[in-house]
Design an enzyme around this catalytic site. Sequence first.
Site, short mmCIF file in Angstrom:
data_model
loop_
_atom_site.label_atom_id
_atom_site.label_comp_id
_atom_site.label_asym_id
_atom_site.label_seq_id
_atom_site.Cartn_x
_atom_site.Cartn_y
_atom_site.Cartn_z
N ARG A 113 6.06 -11.96 -4.39
CA ARG A 113 6.30 -10.58 -4.80
C ARG A 113 6.66 -9.67 -3.65
O ARG A 113 7.18 -8.58 -3.85
CB ARG A 113 5.10 -10.03 -5.58
N ASN A 121 2.97 -7.75 -12.02
CA ASN A 121 3.38 -8.01 -10.63
C ASN A 121 3.09 -9.46 -10.26
O ASN A 121 3.93 -10.16 -9.70
CB ASN A 121 2.62 -7.11 -9.65
N ASP A 122 1.88 -9.89 -10.56
CA ASP A 122 1.53 -11.27 -10.24
C ASP A 122 2.06 -12.25 -11.26
O ASP A 122 2.46 -13.36 -10.92
CB ASP A 122 0.00 -11.41 -10.09
N ARG A 166 -11.46 -2.61 -12.05
CA ARG A 166 -11.17 -4.02 -11.77
C ARG A 166 -12.02 -4.47 -10.58
O ARG A 166 -12.07 -3.78 -9.56
CB ARG A 166 -9.69 -4.19 -11.43
N ARG A 170 -8.07 0.06 -8.78
CA ARG A 170 -8.01 -1.05 -7.80
C ARG A 170 -9.13 -0.86 -6.78
O ARG A 170 -8.97 -0.14 -5.80
CB ARG A 170 -6.67 -1.04 -7.09
N HIS A 214 0.80 -1.23 0.00
CA HIS A 214 0.00 0.00 0.00
C HIS A 214 0.82 1.27 0.00
O HIS A 214 0.59 2.18 -0.78
CB HIS A 214 -0.84 0.06 1.28
#
Length: 539
Positions: A464, A453-454, A332, A296, A189
């Site tokens: 990660r 990222n994933d 998303r 997000r 975050h």
Amino acid sequence: MKLTGIGASEGVAVGPAFVPATDRPEPERDRITEDEVGAELQRFREAVETIAGNLSETADRLRTSGSGEEAGIFEFHVEMAKDPELASAVEERIGHLESPEAAVLAVGEEFAAEYAAMDDEYMAARADDVRDVTGQISAQLIGRSISAFEALKTPSVVLSYSLAPSDTARIQKGMALGFVTAEGSRTSHVSIMARSMGIPAVVGVGPKLDRVLGAQTVAVDGGEGYAIADPDADTVAEFERMSGALAEELAALDEYRHVEASTSEGRRIEVAANLGSVSEAHDALKWGAEGVGLFRTEFLFMERDDLPSEEEQYEAYSAVARAFGEKPVIIRTLDVGGDKDLPGVDQGSEENPFLGWRGIRMSLDTPELFEPQLRAILRAAANGNLKVMFPMVADIGELEAAKAILQKCRRELESEGMDVGEVETGVMIETPAAAVCAGELAEQSAFFSIGTNDLVQYTLAADRSNERLRRLQSADHPAVLALIRRTCEAASAAGIQVGVCGEAAGEPEMISKLVELGVTELSMAAPQIPRAKKVVSEL
Ligand code: PEP
Ligand code: MG
């Protein structure tokens, strides 16, 4: 002393160190006399009023600036401050001749212990909230100003073990020059928020943070990922030089903010912003965002005690849609699980949360969460150019199931006479399975967005957020590049757009590779947009 960590948000800064006070107020007197009881009860009630008033002002300020999710935390703190059970427990102690400042701390501890003992991880975490609120009431009674982040009145470098969105929300604009945290990764975050706010940040420095908490001054290099406590004059001069150079570089990039970037061969690449909250929308447009490549939504759900209603979600998505007008905004659906917990929903404990019940898997299993979100998106689509995207898809069955629920929600809204807009449906390509099956998925998708990222963590089997695996946390790996190539080929064969919304999209050295592989859109933290447009224009 030099601390190395993860460069999470570019930029350099030197400034006074600010360590948010976690210490408790120290009441100077524990006891009062019999004849003071009436006046002390009155003082306690006034202190509660003042603190509740301050908290609710903060909540209002956040809500008007569009940070509904952060505002929710402060509204919850207002309720805690005004809790009648808390008041009667404190008043009883005052009746027994305890000073109100000591009584409120003692009751705060009792309540916190009850929360901490709860099985539910979310409720257990509320212990800190109750300590925070009762600490503020006690500090008010002692006549000390409130602590922690609101106390930051001089531009400073914030040193903290961790930072939550609620912490960053409490910091007044311009007061944080940089962040240095013990915990965190590039995708935690604080990193995502720091990048959106353009504040240099070094995260994941580990327990060594302890050794610098006493520093007067701290220098941060959020690009290289290190901080220096009490730098000498030469170091300060070097940082000033770097800061000047960066400012010049940024100023030189200004002319790129609003260009529509194309390569020298004339391939147009759309450059969009990743958003975590509605309040970031206007800044993103100023940086030159041509749309939102990733909103997000889990940030709307996290850091509050209850779930946002369909109506609240509708307001949030509509606000972003309106801000961007005709520009596309990709919403998303909820992507919790992994390292992101969802308060108010029991996710159970999992041995391998990153390989667990996250993203679309959870949404398909919890229609009570998924349907209000899809309804809100469909309704908000009437106010702009919204698209919907599903995270963590591993096979075509998941996409079909999600689309069927979307259709069902559309039919229900129509039969209720609600306004709904058209929304294209897309898939995040962030599991190796989705990349391998991209051909099949492309037939049923209007667009792809590659979540590097994933995709990196699952392809290379490298967590990660594990700072020791940094070598394996880059998209610049032949296996990852091969999957991206495959995805782009499938998208091109089906005639659909393919974007990248993972961190790689904003990394200059990755941009040329991604564009060469066939990516048509790049989405990133807004301050990275001008440079990305320049890089594309020079390809
Ligand atoms: C990704 O995985 O690359 C992505 C953009 O999603 P998140 O970072 O939110 O998991
Ligand atoms: Mg992801």
